[in-house]
Write a protein that holds these residues in place. Structure first.
Motif, PDB file in Angstrom:
ATOM      1  N   GLY A  30     -13.382  -1.599 -38.724  1.00 41.52           N
ATOM      2  CA  GLY A  30     -14.625  -2.102 -38.146  1.00 41.52           C
ATOM      3  C   GLY A  30     -14.609  -3.608 -37.955  1.00 41.52           C
ATOM      4  O   GLY A  30     -15.612  -4.187 -37.543  1.00 41.52           O
ATOM      5  N   LYS A  31     -13.464  -4.226 -38.250  1.00 42.48           N
ATOM      6  CA  LYS A  31     -13.361  -5.682 -38.077  1.00 42.48           C
ATOM      7  C   LYS A  31     -12.319  -6.017 -37.009  1.00 42.48           C
ATOM      8  O   LYS A  31     -11.199  -5.499 -37.045  1.00 42.48           O
ATOM      9  N   SER A  32     -12.705  -6.868 -36.098  1.00 44.12           N
ATOM     10  CA  SER A  32     -11.748  -7.405 -35.134  1.00 44.12           C
ATOM     11  C   SER A  32     -11.172  -8.696 -35.703  1.00 44.12           C
ATOM     12  O   SER A  32     -11.642  -9.192 -36.727  1.00 44.12           O
ATOM     13  N   ARG A  33     -10.152  -9.233 -35.032  1.00 35.42           N
ATOM     14  CA  ARG A  33      -9.633 -10.524 -35.504  1.00 35.42           C
ATOM     15  C   ARG A  33      -9.329 -11.396 -34.289  1.00 35.42           C
ATOM     16  O   ARG A  33      -9.007 -10.907 -33.211  1.00 35.42           O
ATOM     17  N   ILE A  34      -9.458 -12.677 -34.506  1.00 33.05           N
ATOM     18  CA  ILE A  34      -9.113 -13.629 -33.460  1.00 33.05           C
ATOM     19  C   ILE A  34      -7.620 -13.921 -33.616  1.00 33.05           C
ATOM     20  O   ILE A  34      -7.204 -14.420 -34.665  1.00 33.05           O
ATOM     21  N   VAL A  35      -6.827 -13.592 -32.607  1.00 34.57           N
ATOM     22  CA  VAL A  35      -5.388 -13.837 -32.751  1.00 34.57           C
ATOM     23  C   VAL A  35      -4.971 -15.137 -32.065  1.00 34.57           C
ATOM     24  O   VAL A  35      -3.864 -15.612 -32.261  1.00 34.57           O
ATOM     25  N   LYS A  36      -5.852 -15.679 -31.231  1.00 39.77           N
ATOM     26  CA  LYS A  36      -5.584 -16.993 -30.634  1.00 39.77           C
ATOM     27  C   LYS A  36      -6.943 -17.626 -30.367  1.00 39.77           C
ATOM     28  O   LYS A  36      -7.844 -16.971 -29.847  1.00 39.77           O
ATOM     29  N   THR A  37      -7.101 -18.866 -30.742  1.00 37.30           N
ATOM     30  CA  THR A  37      -8.388 -19.509 -30.504  1.00 37.30           C
ATOM     31  C   THR A  37      -8.359 -20.299 -29.208  1.00 37.30           C
ATOM     32  O   THR A  37      -7.302 -20.753 -28.764  1.00 37.30           O
ATOM     33  N   GLY A  38      -9.498 -20.428 -28.605  1.00 42.03           N
ATOM     34  CA  GLY A  38      -9.620 -21.172 -27.350  1.00 42.03           C
ATOM     35  C   GLY A  38     -11.084 -21.298 -26.981  1.00 42.03           C
ATOM     36  O   GLY A  38     -11.932 -20.592 -27.537  1.00 42.03           O
ATOM     37  N   ASP A  39     -11.393 -22.197 -26.056  1.00 46.86           N
ATOM     38  CA  ASP A  39     -12.795 -22.474 -25.719  1.00 46.86           C
ATOM     39  C   ASP A  39     -13.197 -22.047 -24.318  1.00 46.86           C
ATOM     40  O   ASP A  39     -14.380 -22.071 -23.984  1.00 46.86           O
ATOM     41  N   ASP A  40     -12.226 -21.648 -23.490  1.00 47.82           N
ATOM     42  CA  ASP A  40     -12.554 -21.481 -22.073  1.00 47.82           C
ATOM     43  C   ASP A  40     -12.959 -20.064 -21.678  1.00 47.82           C
ATOM     44  O   ASP A  40     -13.778 -19.888 -20.776  1.00 47.82           O
ATOM     45  N   VAL A  41     -12.345 -19.074 -22.276  1.00 44.63           N
ATOM     46  CA  VAL A  41     -12.657 -17.678 -21.933  1.00 44.63           C
ATOM     47  C   VAL A  41     -12.262 -16.788 -23.112  1.00 44.63           C
ATOM     48  O   VAL A  41     -11.296 -17.078 -23.818  1.00 44.63           O
ATOM     49  N   THR A  42     -13.062 -15.736 -23.339  1.00 46.54           N
ATOM     50  CA  THR A  42     -12.720 -14.758 -24.374  1.00 46.54           C
ATOM     51  C   THR A  42     -12.003 -13.579 -23.723  1.00 46.54           C
ATOM     52  O   THR A  42     -12.511 -12.986 -22.767  1.00 46.54           O
ATOM     53  N   LEU A  43     -10.815 -13.300 -24.219  1.00 48.31           N
ATOM     54  CA  LEU A  43     -10.096 -12.107 -23.782  1.00 48.31           C
ATOM     55  C   LEU A  43     -10.176 -11.081 -24.908  1.00 48.31           C
ATOM     56  O   LEU A  43      -9.859 -11.405 -26.052  1.00 48.31           O
ATOM     57  N   ILE A  44     -10.618  -9.875 -24.594  1.00 45.60           N
ATOM     58  CA  ILE A  44     -10.644  -8.837 -25.636  1.00 45.60           C
ATOM     59  C   ILE A  44      -9.552  -7.824 -25.325  1.00 45.60           C
ATOM     60  O   ILE A  44      -9.531  -7.219 -24.255  1.00 45.60           O
ATOM     61  N   GLY A  45      -8.635  -7.645 -26.268  1.00 52.72           N
ATOM     62  CA  GLY A  45      -7.561  -6.672 -26.118  1.00 52.72           C
ATOM     63  C   GLY A  45      -7.725  -5.521 -27.095  1.00 52.72           C
ATOM     64  O   GLY A  45      -8.361  -5.657 -28.150  1.00 52.72           O
ATOM     65  N   ILE A  46      -7.167  -4.377 -26.727  1.00 53.91           N
ATOM     66  CA  ILE A  46      -7.226  -3.183 -27.583  1.00 53.91           C
ATOM     67  C   ILE A  46      -5.810  -2.624 -27.683  1.00 53.91           C
ATOM     68  O   ILE A  46      -5.251  -2.162 -26.681  1.00 53.91           O
ATOM     69  N   ALA A 105      -7.587 -19.851 -23.634  1.00 51.91           N
ATOM     70  CA  ALA A 105      -8.273 -18.559 -23.817  1.00 51.91           C
ATOM     71  C   ALA A 105      -8.315 -18.200 -25.299  1.00 51.91           C
ATOM     72  O   ALA A 105      -7.371 -18.486 -26.047  1.00 51.91           O
ATOM     73  N   GLU A 106      -9.413 -17.606 -25.700  1.00 51.99           N
ATOM     74  CA  GLU A 106      -9.491 -17.058 -27.064  1.00 51.99           C
ATOM     75  C   GLU A 106      -9.206 -15.564 -26.955  1.00 51.99           C
ATOM     76  O   GLU A 106      -9.767 -14.882 -26.092  1.00 51.99           O
ATOM     77  N   VAL A 107      -8.334 -15.047 -27.824  1.00 50.10           N
ATOM     78  CA  VAL A 107      -8.003 -13.621 -27.758  1.00 50.10           C
ATOM     79  C   VAL A 107      -8.575 -12.896 -28.973  1.00 50.10           C
ATOM     80  O   VAL A 107      -8.246 -13.224 -30.123  1.00 50.10           O
ATOM     81  N   VAL A 108      -9.445 -11.938 -28.693  1.00 46.93           N
ATOM     82  CA  VAL A 108      -9.986 -11.085 -29.756  1.00 46.93           C
ATOM     83  C   VAL A 108      -9.192  -9.782 -29.743  1.00 46.93           C
ATOM     84  O   VAL A 108      -9.113  -9.106 -28.715  1.00 46.93           O
ATOM     85  N   ASP A 109      -8.612  -9.451 -30.868  1.00 48.41           N
ATOM     86  CA  ASP A 109      -7.893  -8.181 -31.025  1.00 48.41           C
ATOM     87  C   ASP A 109      -8.899  -7.191 -31.610  1.00 48.41           C
ATOM     88  O   ASP A 109      -9.283  -7.311 -32.779  1.00 48.41           O
ATOM     89  N   LYS A 131     -19.116 -19.087 -27.710  1.00 45.96           N
ATOM     90  CA  LYS A 131     -18.332 -20.317 -27.613  1.00 45.96           C
ATOM     91  C   LYS A 131     -17.750 -20.495 -26.204  1.00 45.96           C
ATOM     92  O   LYS A 131     -17.845 -21.568 -25.613  1.00 45.96           O
ATOM     93  N   THR A 132     -17.178 -19.406 -25.662  1.00 44.99           N
ATOM     94  CA  THR A 132     -16.449 -19.527 -24.382  1.00 44.99           C
ATOM     95  C   THR A 132     -17.334 -19.287 -23.166  1.00 44.99           C
ATOM     96  O   THR A 132     -17.005 -19.705 -22.060  1.00 44.99           O
ATOM     97  N   ARG A 133     -18.421 -18.541 -23.349  1.00 43.70           N
ATOM     98  CA  ARG A 133     -19.387 -18.227 -22.291  1.00 43.70           C
ATOM     99  C   ARG A 133     -18.795 -17.368 -21.161  1.00 43.70           C
ATOM    100  O   ARG A 133     -19.412 -17.181 -20.126  1.00 43.70           O
ATOM    101  N   LYS A 134     -17.588 -16.838 -21.404  1.00 44.80           N
ATOM    102  CA  LYS A 134     -16.972 -15.954 -20.400  1.00 44.80           C
ATOM    103  C   LYS A 134     -16.189 -14.873 -21.143  1.00 44.80           C
ATOM    104  O   LYS A 134     -15.559 -15.165 -22.159  1.00 44.80           O
ATOM    105  N   VAL A 135     -16.210 -13.648 -20.608  1.00 48.21           N
ATOM    106  CA  VAL A 135     -15.453 -12.595 -21.297  1.00 48.21           C
ATOM    107  C   VAL A 135     -14.712 -11.710 -20.294  1.00 48.21           C
ATOM    108  O   VAL A 135     -15.263 -11.309 -19.270  1.00 48.21           O
ATOM    109  N   VAL A 136     -13.444 -11.471 -20.624  1.00 48.17           N
ATOM    110  CA  VAL A 136     -12.614 -10.545 -19.843  1.00 48.17           C
ATOM    111  C   VAL A 136     -12.127  -9.472 -20.815  1.00 48.17           C
ATOM    112  O   VAL A 136     -11.482  -9.772 -21.828  1.00 48.17           O
ATOM    113  N   ILE A 137     -12.464  -8.237 -20.505  1.00 42.91           N
ATOM    114  CA  ILE A 137     -12.149  -7.120 -21.400  1.00 42.91           C
ATOM    115  C   ILE A 137     -10.954  -6.366 -20.815  1.00 42.91           C
ATOM    116  O   ILE A 137     -10.994  -5.963 -19.657  1.00 42.91           O
ATOM    117  N   VAL A 138      -9.933  -6.196 -21.622  1.00 42.55           N
ATOM    118  CA  VAL A 138      -8.706  -5.590 -21.102  1.00 42.55           C
ATOM    119  C   VAL A 138      -8.429  -4.281 -21.854  1.00 42.55           C
ATOM    120  O   VAL A 138      -8.192  -4.272 -23.066  1.00 42.55           O
TER     121      VAL A 138
END
Lengths: 327, 321
Positions: free
Chosen positions: B190-206, B227-231, B249-256
């Protein structure tokens, strides 16, 4: 008959009679509750009381029973409390399942009743897994699954018989053949006209028994349960029985079977048979049996009152028990 | 399995060559993907059970075994085989705890293989997260590298609720250059983790797409964007806090998501972003997913099916301006 008279302990005979009658009176009351609109119609087990009674007479609390959509009789025979069952039917917090399961999902793990199940054939693999658990843990408890002639056409039965046989699991596959899957006749839907014969293909014994005769069921089940406890593997039992009512509450069976046919089976009623047996063999008097019946009626009235007086579940129950732990 | 003797493993060829030990055939498969290799030699045939090809039977038996005191790990091989055991998973595994009023617990773990990889084609390449995540009562986790694979596997098998682990075929054999501790550890479900921090865009990977996101982030970095990457790691429950905090923080999200796009986890995350972070977003949430088409065989077509580093980078550039 002579053998049965001598081999079955009197207490067991009387327990079986009490159980048959308690199931019958409970189911009559459930029908009254439905008729009065307090609950939806249930899948009545009236007419089919003898099969689980004869089988559960051999079971302990740590043996497992798994049922199907028509399972009140399995639950009562396995010792589930009828107050809690009736409360469950009325959707009350004091029900076996806290009002979350209802008629098709009654369960009481403390009695080894691991659940009725609303999907036809769905519990057969589950029962096989319970037997696997017993075997892996080196225990001698057994697992029994009840299903109908309709479920005998489900792949789940065939997959489970195969698994149980290759792993030599302590499980009884018990088909209550009541001749109709909803309205579809057994003769139409079951190739070869026998469920029991299918056991041969899976290398296990398959036995057909008169499901209206609790003594016969008891004898057959005794052998199967003992085999399972000894680690000698599964058995398929086909109990020929009949449901007096429709498939479910509002179903009128006159659309698919004659009154004459129904009467033929009602004349072979399992309670009438047992009454006659007990009186003729001198185990009980007619008066004693009447007392038992009156007692059952009183217990059912008490259960109904308990259910009516019980509170409905708290709204918070909607979201509890989805998980054991959820972040 | 060493800690708890009630833990068993079952599935097709989890060891292989069942019953032929006398002829010297032991553990030839160790699972279709060798994930259970060696277990039968340590724990024996009573705890490592090769099954017939009989998913309804053995997945259901896993449910029953769990209800009756064991902790089974059931390998269902490819996730597409849900079609032959769905009743056991959706009607029994997901529901028994609830419909029995919480009085029966089902500590069962299902392991399923996902992801298009090397021409397995339509029935052996899917991910299907959302079908499982749709059901109340199931927890669903998706490891993305060896470290999370081990941590989530142990957490799943110790969990008292049913858990489905999705294992990506495409990540197998990949060199992650990552340290995985020898000792047992758990990652919280139930916990995600940030694998790379960044301020411009949030990328969510699965799962697999976390790696794609990391590679896209590297590409974006060369173009001057952080880019910030949420795993995601868990598709049920979803870690809303981590996701929303990153978006704030990033105000943008791309879900992959490499799953089909309709009614998917990507849809769920997009809805979450729109419903709970609407005021924080500078652009609508973007989904990069597989197309609404079955997975093709030909390598040329297969490559086009799942999100690539290029498509993810391009999608990011479109909202980064």
């Amino acid at each position: 008959m002579t053998k049965s008279q001598s081999s079955i302990p009197k207490d067991t005979l009387m327990w079986m009679y009490e159980t048959l009658v308690l199931i019958r009176r409970f189911e009559e009351q459930a029908k009254r509750e439905a008729d009065q609109g307090r609950i939806l119609g249930t899948h009545s087990a009236i007419g089919e009381e003898a099969t689980p009674t004869g089988i559960c007479a051999h079971l302990r609390d740590d043996d497992y029973v798994l049922g199907n959509h028509r399972s009140h009789h399995h639950c009562i025979a396995k010792g589930v409390d009828i107050n809690e069952m009736m409360a469950e039917l009325l959707g009350k917090a004091t029900g076996t399942n806290k009002g979350k399961g209802g008629t098709m999902h009654i369960a009481d793990a403390t009695k080894g009743m691991l659940g009725a199940n609303g999907v036809v054939g769905s519990n057969i693999p589950v029962a096989t897994g319970c037997a696997l658990s017993a075997k892996v843990q080196g225990k001698d408890n057994v697992s029994v699954v009840f299903f109908g002639d309709g479920a005998s056409s489900q792949g789940s039965l065939h997959e489970s018989m195969n698994l149980a046989s290759i792993w030599n699991l302590p499980v009884l596959f018990v088909c209550e053949n009541n001749r109709y899957a909803e309205s579809t006749p057994f003769e139409y839907a079951v190739a070869g006209q026998s469920v029991a014969n299918r056991a041969a293909g899976y290398g296990m014994p398959g036995v057909t028994v008169d499901g209206q005769n609790v003594i016969e069921v008891y004898e057959v089940a005794g052998e199967a349960v003992e085999r399972a406890r000894r680690g000698e593997g599964p058995t398929l039992i086909e109990a020929m029985t009949y449901r007096y009512h429709g498939h479910f509450g509002a179903d009128n069976p006159r659309g698919y079977r004659t009154a004459e046919e129904q009467k033929y089976y009602e004349d072979k009623d399992c309670i009438l048979y047992m009454e006659q047996f007990l009186i003729e063999s001198g185990v009980a008097t007619k008066e004693r049996l009447e007392e038992i019946d009156n007692d059952a009626k009183a217990k059912v009235i008490k259960a109904t009152q308990f259910a009516i007086d019980s509170p409905y579940p708290d709204p918070s129950e909607l979201l509890s028990d989805v998980y054991i732990k959820y972040p | 399995m060493r800690e708890d003797s009630s833990t068993i493993v079952m599935g097709i060829d989890v060891a292989g060559a069942a019953g032929k030990a006398d002829e010297g055939f032991i553990d030839p498969f160790g699972g279709t993907f060798a994930m259970t290799k060696g277990l039968i030699q340590e724990f024996g045939t009573s705890r490592v059970l090769d099954t017939p090809i009989s998913e309804t039977g053995f997945v259901g038996a896993g449910v029953g075994a769990a209800a009756a005191g064991l902790r089974p790990l059931v390998d269902m091989m490819f996730v597409g085989f849900i079609g032959v055991c769905g009743d056991q998973i959706f009607n029994n595994m997901a529901k028994m705890h609830y419909m029995f009023g919480g009085k029966v617990k089902l500590p069962i773990t299902i392991q399923a293989q996902t992801a298009a990889s090397g021409g397995n084609a339509a029935q052996h390449s899917e991910t299907l997260y959302s079908i499982f995540a749709h059901f109340p009562g199931l927890k669903c986790v998706v490891p993305s590298d060896p470290y999370s694979a081990k941590g989530l596997q142990i957490a799943a098998m110790k969990d008292d609720d049913p858990v489905v682990i999705f294992q990506s075929t495409r990540l197998m054999g990949v060199n992650f250059d990552q340290h995985v501790p020898e000792e047992a550890y758990e990652l919280p479900i139930g916990k995600s983790r940030i694998v790379k921090t960044g301020d411009d865009v949030t990328l969510i990977g699965i799962g697999t797409t976390t790696r794609t996101c990391i590679q896209a982030a590297e590409s974006l970095a060369k173009q001057g964007y952080q880019a910030e990457v949420v795993d995601l790691l868990s598709v049920s429950p979803i870690d809303e806090e981590t996701i929303l905090s990153s978006i704030s923080k990033t105000r943008k999200v791309v879900i992959v998501d490499e799953d089909y796009p309709k009614c998917s986890v990507a849809s769920e995350l997009s809805a979450l972003s729109a419903e709970k972070a609407f005021d924080l977003l500078d652009a609508p949430p973007v989904r990069v997913t597989a197309p609404h088409a079955s997975i093709p065989y030909s390598s040329v077509l297969e490559q086009l099916h799942f999100p690539s580093v290029e498509t993810v980078t391009k999608a990011c550039r479109e909202i980064l301006g």
